[in-house]
Design a protein around this motif. Structure first.
Motif, PDB file in Angstrom:
ATOM      1  N   MET A 142       0.843  -1.180   0.000  1.00 53.84           N
ATOM      2  CA  MET A 142       0.000   0.000   0.000  1.00 53.84           C
ATOM      3  C   MET A 142       0.889   1.244   0.000  1.00 53.84           C
ATOM      4  O   MET A 142       1.886   1.294   0.693  1.00 53.84           O
ATOM      5  N   ASP A 143       0.490   2.220  -0.756  1.00 58.51           N
ATOM      6  CA  ASP A 143       1.269   3.446  -0.876  1.00 58.51           C
ATOM      7  C   ASP A 143       0.556   4.585  -0.151  1.00 58.51           C
ATOM      8  O   ASP A 143       0.169   5.573  -0.752  1.00 58.51           O
ATOM      9  N   CYS A 144       0.389   4.428   1.155  1.00 59.01           N
ATOM     10  CA  CYS A 144      -0.323   5.416   1.956  1.00 59.01           C
ATOM     11  C   CYS A 144       0.669   6.209   2.793  1.00 59.01           C
ATOM     12  O   CYS A 144       1.433   5.637   3.579  1.00 59.01           O
ATOM     13  N   LEU A 145       0.650   7.518   2.638  1.00 55.41           N
ATOM     14  CA  LEU A 145       1.563   8.400   3.358  1.00 55.41           C
ATOM     15  C   LEU A 145       1.469   8.195   4.872  1.00 55.41           C
ATOM     16  O   LEU A 145       2.482   8.064   5.561  1.00 55.41           O
ATOM     17  N   PHE A 146       0.256   8.166   5.418  1.00 53.36           N
ATOM     18  CA  PHE A 146       0.113   8.065   6.865  1.00 53.36           C
ATOM     19  C   PHE A 146       0.461   6.671   7.382  1.00 53.36           C
ATOM     20  O   PHE A 146       0.945   6.542   8.509  1.00 53.36           O
ATOM     21  N   CYS A 147       0.248   5.640   6.597  1.00 59.58           N
ATOM     22  CA  CYS A 147       0.712   4.296   6.987  1.00 59.58           C
ATOM     23  C   CYS A 147       2.240   4.289   7.060  1.00 59.58           C
ATOM     24  O   CYS A 147       2.821   3.714   7.989  1.00 59.58           O
ATOM     25  N   LYS A 148       2.875   4.943   6.101  1.00 57.58           N
ATOM     26  CA  LYS A 148       4.335   5.000   6.104  1.00 57.58           C
ATOM     27  C   LYS A 148       4.862   5.796   7.293  1.00 57.58           C
ATOM     28  O   LYS A 148       5.876   5.429   7.887  1.00 57.58           O
ATOM     29  N   ILE A 149       4.182   6.861   7.671  1.00 57.52           N
ATOM     30  CA  ILE A 149       4.582   7.622   8.856  1.00 57.52           C
ATOM     31  C   ILE A 149       4.390   6.771  10.104  1.00 57.52           C
ATOM     32  O   ILE A 149       5.268   6.694  10.961  1.00 57.52           O
ATOM     33  N   ALA A 150       3.242   6.097  10.215  1.00 59.49           N
ATOM     34  CA  ALA A 150       2.961   5.246  11.378  1.00 59.49           C
ATOM     35  C   ALA A 150       3.968   4.106  11.502  1.00 59.49           C
ATOM     36  O   ALA A 150       4.340   3.707  12.606  1.00 59.49           O
ATOM     37  N   ASN A 151       4.428   3.608  10.361  1.00 66.22           N
ATOM     38  CA  ASN A 151       5.407   2.509  10.347  1.00 66.22           C
ATOM     39  C   ASN A 151       6.851   2.998  10.393  1.00 66.22           C
ATOM     40  O   ASN A 151       7.776   2.217  10.238  1.00 66.22           O
ATOM     41  N   LYS A 152       7.035   4.311  10.525  1.00 66.96           N
ATOM     42  CA  LYS A 152       8.353   4.944  10.608  1.00 66.96           C
ATOM     43  C   LYS A 152       9.190   4.773   9.335  1.00 66.96           C
ATOM     44  O   LYS A 152      10.403   4.801   9.375  1.00 66.96           O
ATOM     45  N   GLU A 153       8.511   4.621   8.208  1.00 67.66           N
ATOM     46  CA  GLU A 153       9.188   4.562   6.915  1.00 67.66           C
ATOM     47  C   GLU A 153       9.467   5.974   6.402  1.00 67.66           C
ATOM     48  O   GLU A 153      10.339   6.163   5.560  1.00 67.66           O
ATOM     49  N   ILE A 154       8.688   6.937   6.888  1.00 67.88           N
ATOM     50  CA  ILE A 154       8.861   8.348   6.555  1.00 67.88           C
ATOM     51  C   ILE A 154       8.974   9.094   7.876  1.00 67.88           C
ATOM     52  O   ILE A 154       8.165   8.880   8.781  1.00 67.88           O
ATOM     53  N   PRO A 155       9.965   9.976   8.021  1.00 61.85           N
ATOM     54  CA  PRO A 155      10.112  10.702   9.286  1.00 61.85           C
ATOM     55  C   PRO A 155       8.974  11.702   9.499  1.00 61.85           C
ATOM     56  O   PRO A 155       8.389  12.219   8.553  1.00 61.85           O
ATOM     57  N   SER A 156       8.688  11.953  10.773  1.00 64.57           N
ATOM     58  CA  SER A 156       7.703  12.962  11.137  1.00 64.57           C
ATOM     59  C   SER A 156       8.135  13.573  12.461  1.00 64.57           C
ATOM     60  O   SER A 156       9.005  13.040  13.151  1.00 64.57           O
TER      61      SER A 156
END
Length: 112
Positions: A1-15
């Motif tokens: 899945m290419d979901c921005l918020f899933c990636k943030i929740a999974n720490k794949e994208i920094p926040s």
């Protein structure tokens, strides 16, 4: 899945994370509309409020019980606004249910 918020929740994208537990993450908005502006996002992918099912109602309850303590931690003292955009005409730009929390400024009505 290419979901921005899933990636943030999974720490794949920094926040700029301000809170995390087994159900949600909360992080500062990258385009703040108030001195305090953060999002609360469930870790499980739910497209929008329209896709919430009975088994997921605990998430909404958890989020709304959590928000008052998060606002206090962020220095909000005189009130805040919680916003959920649902669908394209509602202003939803990321297809993952989330709640904007804005504070430390007077909110106007209607919001625009």
């Amino acid at each position: 899945m290419d979901c921005l918020f899933c990636k943030i929740a999974n720490k794949e994208i920094p926040s700029d994370l301000i809170y995390e537990d087994k159900y949600v993450v909360a992080f500062k908005d990258i385009n703040p509309q108030a001195p305090v502006h953060f999002l609360v996002v469930p870790k499980v992918h739910i497209r929008s409020l329209d896709y919430l099912n009975e088994d997921q109602n605990y998430l909404i309850s958890h989020i709304f019980k959590l928000i008052p303590s998060l606002t206090k931690e962020q220095g909000v003292e005189n009130g805040y606004r919680v916003v959920n955009n649902c669908g394209p005409e509602g202003g939803q730009t990321v297809d993952h249910i989330h709640f904007h929390v804005l504070g430390k400024r007077e909110m106007l009505w209607p919001p625009g």
